[in-house]
Design a protein around this motif. Structure first.
Motif, PDB file in Angstrom:
ATOM      1  N   VAL A 123       0.818  -1.209   0.000  1.00  0.00           N
ATOM      2  CA  VAL A 123       0.000   0.000   0.000  1.00  0.00           C
ATOM      3  C   VAL A 123       0.854   1.262   0.000  1.00  0.00           C
ATOM      4  CG1 VAL A 123      -1.970  -1.124   1.093  1.00  0.00           C
ATOM      5  CG2 VAL A 123      -0.203  -0.054   2.527  1.00  0.00           C
ATOM      6  N   ALA A 124       2.170   1.100   0.233  1.00  0.00           N
ATOM      7  CA  ALA A 124       3.070   2.258   0.204  1.00  0.00           C
ATOM      8  C   ALA A 124       4.494   1.776   0.000  1.00  0.00           C
ATOM      9  CB  ALA A 124       2.969   3.063   1.491  1.00  0.00           C
ATOM     10  N   SER A 125       5.271   2.625  -0.670  1.00  0.00           N
ATOM     11  CA  SER A 125       6.684   2.336  -0.886  1.00  0.00           C
ATOM     12  C   SER A 125       7.422   3.656  -0.822  1.00  0.00           C
ATOM     13  CB  SER A 125       6.893   1.666  -2.246  1.00  0.00           C
ATOM     14  OG  SER A 125       8.271   1.481  -2.509  1.00  0.00           O
ATOM     15  N   ALA A 126       8.564   3.690  -0.065  1.00  0.00           N
ATOM     16  CA  ALA A 126       9.234   4.970   0.150  1.00  0.00           C
ATOM     17  C   ALA A 126      10.730   4.774   0.379  1.00  0.00           C
ATOM     18  CB  ALA A 126       8.615   5.682   1.349  1.00  0.00           C
ATOM     19  N   PRO A 127      11.517   5.827   0.084  1.00  0.00           N
ATOM     20  CA  PRO A 127      12.968   5.753   0.338  1.00  0.00           C
ATOM     21  C   PRO A 127      13.274   5.819   1.834  1.00  0.00           C
ATOM     22  CG  PRO A 127      12.381   7.940  -0.421  1.00  0.00           C
ATOM     23  CD  PRO A 127      11.131   7.107  -0.548  1.00  0.00           C
ATOM     24  N   TRP A 163       6.818   9.264  15.690  1.00  0.00           N
ATOM     25  CA  TRP A 163       6.135   8.140  15.057  1.00  0.00           C
ATOM     26  C   TRP A 163       6.976   6.860  15.099  1.00  0.00           C
ATOM     27  CZ3 TRP A 163       1.635  10.165  15.032  1.00  0.00           C
ATOM     28  CH2 TRP A 163       1.425  11.482  14.615  1.00  0.00           C
ATOM     29  N   SER A 164       7.558   6.573  16.226  1.00  0.00           N
ATOM     30  CA  SER A 164       8.415   5.386  16.353  1.00  0.00           C
ATOM     31  C   SER A 164       7.606   4.092  16.401  1.00  0.00           C
ATOM     32  CB  SER A 164       9.265   5.483  17.626  1.00  0.00           C
ATOM     33  OG  SER A 164      10.261   6.473  17.479  1.00  0.00           O
ATOM     34  N   VAL A 165       8.043   3.108  15.588  1.00  0.00           N
ATOM     35  CA  VAL A 165       7.473   1.755  15.588  1.00  0.00           C
ATOM     36  C   VAL A 165       8.653   0.806  15.821  1.00  0.00           C
ATOM     37  CG1 VAL A 165       6.213   0.010  14.277  1.00  0.00           C
ATOM     38  CG2 VAL A 165       5.644   2.432  13.973  1.00  0.00           C
ATOM     39  N   PHE A 166       8.784   0.265  17.024  1.00  0.00           N
ATOM     40  CA  PHE A 166       9.918  -0.581  17.391  1.00  0.00           C
ATOM     41  C   PHE A 166       9.663  -2.036  16.989  1.00  0.00           C
ATOM     42  CE2 PHE A 166      10.213   3.105  20.100  1.00  0.00           C
ATOM     43  CZ  PHE A 166      11.582   3.378  20.122  1.00  0.00           C
ATOM     44  N   ILE A 171      15.619  -0.644  17.884  1.00  0.00           N
ATOM     45  CA  ILE A 171      15.576  -0.356  16.437  1.00  0.00           C
ATOM     46  C   ILE A 171      14.111  -0.131  16.041  1.00  0.00           C
ATOM     47  CG2 ILE A 171      16.140  -1.162  14.132  1.00  0.00           C
ATOM     48  CD1 ILE A 171      18.564  -0.676  15.977  1.00  0.00           C
ATOM     49  N   ALA A 172      13.907   1.004  15.331  1.00  0.00           N
ATOM     50  CA  ALA A 172      12.515   1.368  15.003  1.00  0.00           C
ATOM     51  C   ALA A 172      12.440   2.104  13.672  1.00  0.00           C
ATOM     52  CB  ALA A 172      11.937   2.246  16.110  1.00  0.00           C
ATOM     53  N   PHE A 173      11.226   2.107  13.098  1.00  0.00           N
ATOM     54  CA  PHE A 173      10.896   3.057  12.024  1.00  0.00           C
ATOM     55  C   PHE A 173      10.561   4.379  12.710  1.00  0.00           C
ATOM     56  CE2 PHE A 173       9.337  -1.024  10.243  1.00  0.00           C
ATOM     57  CZ  PHE A 173      10.039  -1.052   9.040  1.00  0.00           C
ATOM     58  N   HIS A 174      11.047   5.498  12.190  1.00  0.00           N
ATOM     59  CA  HIS A 174      10.633   6.791  12.739  1.00  0.00           C
ATOM     60  C   HIS A 174      11.047   7.911  11.785  1.00  0.00           C
ATOM     61  CE1 HIS A 174      14.674   8.114  14.067  1.00  0.00           C
ATOM     62  NE2 HIS A 174      14.860   6.839  14.453  1.00  0.00           N
ATOM     63  N   THR A 175      10.532   9.107  12.038  1.00  0.00           N
ATOM     64  CA  THR A 175      10.886  10.263  11.222  1.00  0.00           C
ATOM     65  C   THR A 175      12.367  10.586  11.430  1.00  0.00           C
ATOM     66  OG1 THR A 175       8.670  11.193  11.424  1.00  0.00           O
ATOM     67  CG2 THR A 175      10.424  12.705  10.800  1.00  0.00           C
ATOM     68  N   GLY A 176      13.080  10.780  10.309  1.00  0.00           N
ATOM     69  CA  GLY A 176      14.507  11.097  10.408  1.00  0.00           C
ATOM     70  C   GLY A 176      15.037  11.612   9.088  1.00  0.00           C
ATOM     71  N   SER A 177      16.308  11.952   9.097  1.00  0.00           N
ATOM     72  CA  SER A 177      16.958  12.504   7.907  1.00  0.00           C
ATOM     73  C   SER A 177      17.104  11.439   6.825  1.00  0.00           C
ATOM     74  CB  SER A 177      18.347  13.041   8.273  1.00  0.00           C
ATOM     75  OG  SER A 177      19.046  13.413   7.096  1.00  0.00           O
ATOM     76  N   LEU A 178      16.797  11.836   5.593  1.00  0.00           N
ATOM     77  CA  LEU A 178      16.974  10.926   4.453  1.00  0.00           C
ATOM     78  C   LEU A 178      18.303  11.184   3.743  1.00  0.00           C
ATOM     79  CD1 LEU A 178      13.361  10.899   2.915  1.00  0.00           C
ATOM     80  CD2 LEU A 178      14.427   9.207   4.432  1.00  0.00           C
ATOM     81  N   ASP A 190       8.538  12.345   7.342  1.00  0.00           N
ATOM     82  CA  ASP A 190       7.537  12.459   8.404  1.00  0.00           C
ATOM     83  C   ASP A 190       6.177  11.895   7.983  1.00  0.00           C
ATOM     84  OD1 ASP A 190       6.926  13.633  11.133  1.00  0.00           O
ATOM     85  OD2 ASP A 190       5.396  14.665   9.913  1.00  0.00           O
ATOM     86  N   ALA A 191       5.764  12.191   6.750  1.00  0.00           N
ATOM     87  CA  ALA A 191       4.455  11.708   6.283  1.00  0.00           C
ATOM     88  C   ALA A 191       4.420  10.190   6.206  1.00  0.00           C
ATOM     89  CB  ALA A 191       4.117  12.318   4.925  1.00  0.00           C
ATOM     90  N   VAL A 192       5.513   9.582   5.691  1.00  0.00           N
ATOM     91  CA  VAL A 192       5.545   8.122   5.564  1.00  0.00           C
ATOM     92  C   VAL A 192       5.657   7.473   6.940  1.00  0.00           C
ATOM     93  CG1 VAL A 192       6.826   6.169   4.622  1.00  0.00           C
ATOM     94  CG2 VAL A 192       6.507   8.228   3.247  1.00  0.00           C
ATOM     95  N   ALA A 193       6.464   8.047   7.831  1.00  0.00           N
ATOM     96  CA  ALA A 193       6.598   7.500   9.187  1.00  0.00           C
ATOM     97  C   ALA A 193       5.248   7.517   9.900  1.00  0.00           C
ATOM     98  CB  ALA A 193       7.628   8.308   9.967  1.00  0.00           C
ATOM     99  N   LYS A 194       4.496   8.588   9.696  1.00  0.00           N
ATOM    100  CA  LYS A 194       3.174   8.683  10.312  1.00  0.00           C
ATOM    101  C   LYS A 194       2.243   7.608   9.759  1.00  0.00           C
ATOM    102  CE  LYS A 194      -0.508  12.076  11.115  1.00  0.00           C
ATOM    103  NZ  LYS A 194      -0.938  13.486  10.862  1.00  0.00           N
ATOM    104  N   ARG A 195       2.340   7.316   8.478  1.00  0.00           N
ATOM    105  CA  ARG A 195       1.496   6.275   7.884  1.00  0.00           C
ATOM    106  C   ARG A 195       1.895   4.896   8.398  1.00  0.00           C
ATOM    107  NH1 ARG A 195      -0.102   5.421   1.485  1.00  0.00           N
ATOM    108  NH2 ARG A 195      -1.606   3.730   1.873  1.00  0.00           N
ATOM    109  N   PHE A 196       3.205   4.630   8.511  1.00  0.00           N
ATOM    110  CA  PHE A 196       3.654   3.354   9.064  1.00  0.00           C
ATOM    111  C   PHE A 196       3.140   3.200  10.493  1.00  0.00           C
ATOM    112  CE2 PHE A 196       7.185   1.065   6.697  1.00  0.00           C
ATOM    113  CZ  PHE A 196       6.886   1.613   5.445  1.00  0.00           C
ATOM    114  N   PHE A 197       3.208   4.266  11.271  1.00  0.00           N
ATOM    115  CA  PHE A 197       2.770   4.231  12.667  1.00  0.00           C
ATOM    116  C   PHE A 197       1.272   3.902  12.760  1.00  0.00           C
ATOM    117  CE2 PHE A 197       1.054   6.142  16.507  1.00  0.00           C
ATOM    118  CZ  PHE A 197       1.952   5.732  17.485  1.00  0.00           C
TER     119      PHE A 197
END
Length: 210
Positions: A123-127, A163-166, A171-178, A190-197
């Motif tokens: 449903v989503a794919s992101a760098p 928006w951390s998902v551990f 180790i987690a998915f979260h908003t950070g520098s690309l 930030d937008a993708v991290a929020k969707r993952f969360f």
């Protein structure tokens, strides 16, 4: 005297007859024949013009009817747009290297990309950016352990990790520098991290490949 008288009478009678006869003949010869009048030919009389009255319910037709022109109907082709959902095995631009049934996430460290999966479909794919040398992101199959929408790192001076998902210890998915590598976490916009969360739940599968 008697004879003379008789003769005179006879002469007078003849004379009278002759005169009378002559007059009669003369009158007959001189008389013009009676003029016979020829009857004149009857004059042609035009038949009377009888006005034609229209029925009470219909108006008299006084105007010419124009022929009806039928324009050809051009059928417009209607294009039906169908939303195509990408399967969990691949996308047109970035094939997903993981096999996930149900809900979860897939990460390719070499492709620097993450995929969000729902019901076995992408449903989503992101760098992404991942761990730097010496702090590499671990590979393997994991599960979401907990989530924190406004997490701050206790290891890195209370650094924000929205928006951390551990899924493996710290180790987690979260908003950070690309543009900069992390200390082992998976950085998303930030937008993708929020969707993952919002999509991932505790227990969902996370597969990280090299």
């Amino acid at each position: 005297m008697t004879r003379l008288g008789a003769a005179s009478a006879a002469v007078m009678a003849l004379g009278t007859l002759g005169v009378t006869t002559g007059l009669a003949l003369t009158d007959v010869s001189l008389e013009r024949p009676a003029t016979v009048s020829t009857p004149a030919a009857p004059l042609a009389v035009a038949p009377p013009v009888v006005p034609v009255l229209a029925d009470a319910g219909s108006a008299p037709s006084t105007t010419a009817t124009r022929p009806t022109t039928t324009r050809p109907t051009t059928a417009r082709s209607t294009t039906t747009r169908t939303a195509t959902r990408t399967t969990s095995t691949s996308t047109s631009a970035h094939p997903m290297p993981c096999s996930i049934d149900g809900d979860g996430a897939c990460v390719s460290l070499s492709a620097k990309r993450a995929w969000l999966v729902q019901g076995g479909e992408v449903v989503a794919s992101a760098p992404i950016t991942s761990g730097r040398p010496g702090e590499r992101t671990p590979t393997g199959t994991f599960h979401v352990t907990w989530k924190d929408a406004d997490h701050r790192s206790s290891e890195f001076d209370d650094a924000p990790m929205p928006w951390s998902v551990f899924f493996h210890g710290g180790i987690a998915f979260h908003t950070g520098s690309l543009s900069r590598q992390s200390a082992g976490c998976i950085h998303l916009s930030d937008a993708v991290a929020k969707r993952f969360f919002r999509t991932l739940s505790v227990g969902d599968t996370v597969v990280v490949t090299r």
